[in-house]
Design a protein around this motif. Structure first.
Motif, mmCIF file in Angstrom:
data_model
loop_
_atom_site.group_PDB
_atom_site.id
_atom_site.type_symbol
_atom_site.label_atom_id
_atom_site.label_comp_id
_atom_site.label_asym_id
_atom_site.label_seq_id
_atom_site.Cartn_x
_atom_site.Cartn_y
_atom_site.Cartn_z
ATOM 1 N N ALA A 1 32.061 17.620 67.009
ATOM 2 C CA ALA A 1 32.829 19.070 66.571
ATOM 3 C C ALA A 1 32.415 19.770 67.710
ATOM 4 N N SER A 2 31.319 20.125 68.284
ATOM 5 C CA SER A 2 31.159 21.127 69.287
ATOM 6 C C SER A 2 31.795 20.565 70.658
ATOM 7 N N GLN A 3 31.623 19.299 70.916
ATOM 8 C CA GLN A 3 32.455 18.770 71.988
ATOM 9 C C GLN A 3 34.000 19.155 72.018
ATOM 10 N N GLU A 4 34.548 18.755 70.567
ATOM 11 C CA GLU A 4 36.028 18.845 70.582
ATOM 12 C C GLU A 4 36.260 20.340 70.723
ATOM 13 N N ILE A 5 35.753 21.236 70.480
ATOM 14 C CA ILE A 5 35.805 22.701 70.604
ATOM 15 C C ILE A 5 35.716 23.159 71.993
ATOM 16 N N LEU A 6 34.855 22.484 72.793
ATOM 17 C CA LEU A 6 34.550 22.761 74.136
ATOM 18 C C LEU A 6 35.675 22.115 75.124
ATOM 19 N N GLU A 7 35.947 21.012 74.703
ATOM 20 C CA GLU A 7 37.315 20.396 75.385
ATOM 21 C C GLU A 7 38.475 20.946 75.186
ATOM 22 N N THR A 8 38.848 21.618 73.739
ATOM 23 C CA THR A 8 39.922 22.321 73.829
ATOM 24 C C THR A 8 40.020 23.683 74.410
ATOM 25 N N ALA A 9 38.627 24.260 74.451
ATOM 26 C CA ALA A 9 38.718 25.540 75.226
ATOM 27 C C ALA A 9 38.940 25.406 76.748
ATOM 28 N N LEU A 10 38.289 24.414 77.314
ATOM 29 C CA LEU A 10 38.201 24.146 78.889
ATOM 30 C C LEU A 10 39.789 23.901 79.015
ATOM 31 N N ARG A 11 40.499 23.218 78.264
ATOM 32 C CA ARG A 11 41.872 22.926 78.558
ATOM 33 C C ARG A 11 42.816 24.192 78.350
ATOM 34 N N LEU A 12 42.471 24.961 77.414
ATOM 35 C CA LEU A 12 43.250 26.086 77.230
ATOM 36 C C LEU A 12 43.008 27.110 78.317
ATOM 37 N N PHE A 13 41.771 27.249 78.898
ATOM 38 C CA PHE A 13 41.338 28.124 79.841
ATOM 39 C C PHE A 13 42.041 27.734 81.259
ATOM 40 N N THR A 14 41.948 26.335 81.366
ATOM 41 C CA THR A 14 42.642 26.064 82.561
ATOM 42 C C THR A 14 43.943 26.063 82.586
ATOM 43 N N GLU A 15 44.809 25.808 81.629
ATOM 44 C CA GLU A 15 46.001 26.069 81.506
ATOM 45 C C GLU A 15 46.659 27.571 81.291
ATOM 46 N N GLN A 16 45.816 28.374 80.880
ATOM 47 C CA GLN A 16 46.490 29.807 80.418
ATOM 48 C C GLN A 16 45.593 30.757 81.187
ATOM 49 N N GLY A 17 44.533 30.257 81.694
ATOM 50 C CA GLY A 17 43.525 31.610 82.066
ATOM 51 C C GLY A 17 42.511 32.017 81.108
ATOM 52 N N TYR A 18 41.117 32.276 81.538
ATOM 53 C CA TYR A 18 40.050 32.590 80.448
ATOM 54 C C TYR A 18 40.686 33.831 79.740
ATOM 55 N N ASP A 19 40.785 34.957 80.377
ATOM 56 C CA ASP A 19 41.019 36.008 79.749
ATOM 57 C C ASP A 19 42.280 36.208 78.976
ATOM 58 N N GLU A 20 43.200 35.161 79.112
ATOM 59 C CA GLU A 20 44.377 35.152 78.298
ATOM 60 C C GLU A 20 44.289 34.243 77.104
ATOM 61 N N THR A 21 43.341 33.614 76.743
ATOM 62 C CA THR A 21 43.103 32.556 76.067
ATOM 63 C C THR A 21 42.258 33.358 74.750
ATOM 64 N N PRO A 22 43.009 33.707 73.547
ATOM 65 C CA PRO A 22 42.159 34.113 72.549
ATOM 66 C C PRO A 22 41.395 33.089 71.804
ATOM 67 N N ILE A 23 40.403 33.483 71.158
ATOM 68 C CA ILE A 23 39.470 32.683 70.406
ATOM 69 C C ILE A 23 40.257 32.152 69.269
ATOM 70 N N ALA A 24 41.079 32.811 68.732
ATOM 71 C CA ALA A 24 41.899 32.494 67.443
ATOM 72 C C ALA A 24 42.776 31.134 67.866
ATOM 73 N N GLN A 25 43.065 30.913 69.057
ATOM 74 C CA GLN A 25 44.113 29.657 69.532
ATOM 75 C C GLN A 25 43.138 28.723 69.776
ATOM 76 N N ILE A 26 41.795 28.764 70.326
ATOM 77 C CA ILE A 26 41.129 27.817 70.560
ATOM 78 C C ILE A 26 40.695 27.113 69.159
ATOM 79 N N ALA A 27 40.139 27.968 68.146
ATOM 80 C CA ALA A 27 39.960 27.492 67.068
ATOM 81 C C ALA A 27 41.019 26.967 66.345
ATOM 82 N N ARG A 28 42.245 27.365 66.345
ATOM 83 C CA ARG A 28 43.413 26.599 65.609
ATOM 84 C C ARG A 28 43.626 25.307 66.336
#
Length: 202
Positions: A23-50
């Motif tokens: 579960a932790s790995q899935e969250i991490l991989e999702t976060a890294l993908r979104l950060f890379t696509e959108q930018g760290y500051d532009e990616t909300p926690i709510a989107q990562i969780a969803r």
């Protein structure tokens, strides 16, 4: 680079441990993908969780803060670095001991691609960079007594040589990772680190 999962006691991981790890790995991989696509500051926690399929409450059980999604292993990294430097034989010089420590820390990354994503975000996001530099200063202070002992220097920060070596080694690692990112992950960071050290040591 990954090893068989183990519990906090060093025993083989239970099904619960493995489930949490996945579960932790899935969250991490999702976060890294979104950060890379959108930018760290532009990616909300709510989107990562969803997109990871968990609630925000669950996400924060695994990662205490948004920044932890990139640096949740900082304490572990610092401990591995210190333990590896300490474990080097007494006749190993300080530069080689620090190199062994950095090599051990770099090996902790789950994959080459994840390491590249993390370093790229770290070096291109001002807010992350500031936090990283603050943590690096704390890491240098933690290394100081180990390096002083290995150099036979005065303890307690009274000898500038130990601080200079640690700061230079960390700067070389930083320069190596920045170069590695600029080359899009080509080559090995530790080889670039060796080039940096050779340059500053003449």
């Amino acid at each position: 680079m990954k090893q068989e999962a183990k519990s906090g006691t060093g025993a083989p991981a239970t099904l619960w441990d493995r489930t949490r790890q996945l579960a932790s790995q899935e969250i991490l991989e999702t976060a890294l993908r979104l950060f890379t696509e959108q930018g760290y500051d532009e990616t909300p926690i709510a989107q990562i969780a969803r997109e990871a399929g968990v609630s925000q409450r669950t996400l924060f059980r695994y990662f205490g803060t948004k920044e932890d999604l990139l640096g949740s292993d900082q304490h572990r990294f610092a401990q591995v670095l210190a333990d590896t430097v300490s474990a080097q034989p007494a006749d190993v010089g300080v530069w080689d001991a620090l190199r062994a420590g950095f090599t051990a820390v770099l090996a902790l990354h789950d994959s080459r691609e994840q390491a590249l994503q993390r370093f790229r975000l770290l070096h291109t996001t001002a807010s992350l960079r500031a936090g990283y530099l603050e943590k690096q200063l704390r890491l240098q202070e933690n290394l100081l007594p180990l390096v002083e002992a290995r150099m036979g220097a005065a303890v307690g920060g009274a000898d500038p040589r130990a601080r200079a070596v640690i700061a230079t080694a960390c700067a070389c690692l930083d320069a190596a990772s920045m170069t590695w990112v600029a080359r899009d992950g080509e080559g090995d960071i530790i080889d670039l680190y060796d080039e940096c050290v050779a340059a500053v040591r003449g």
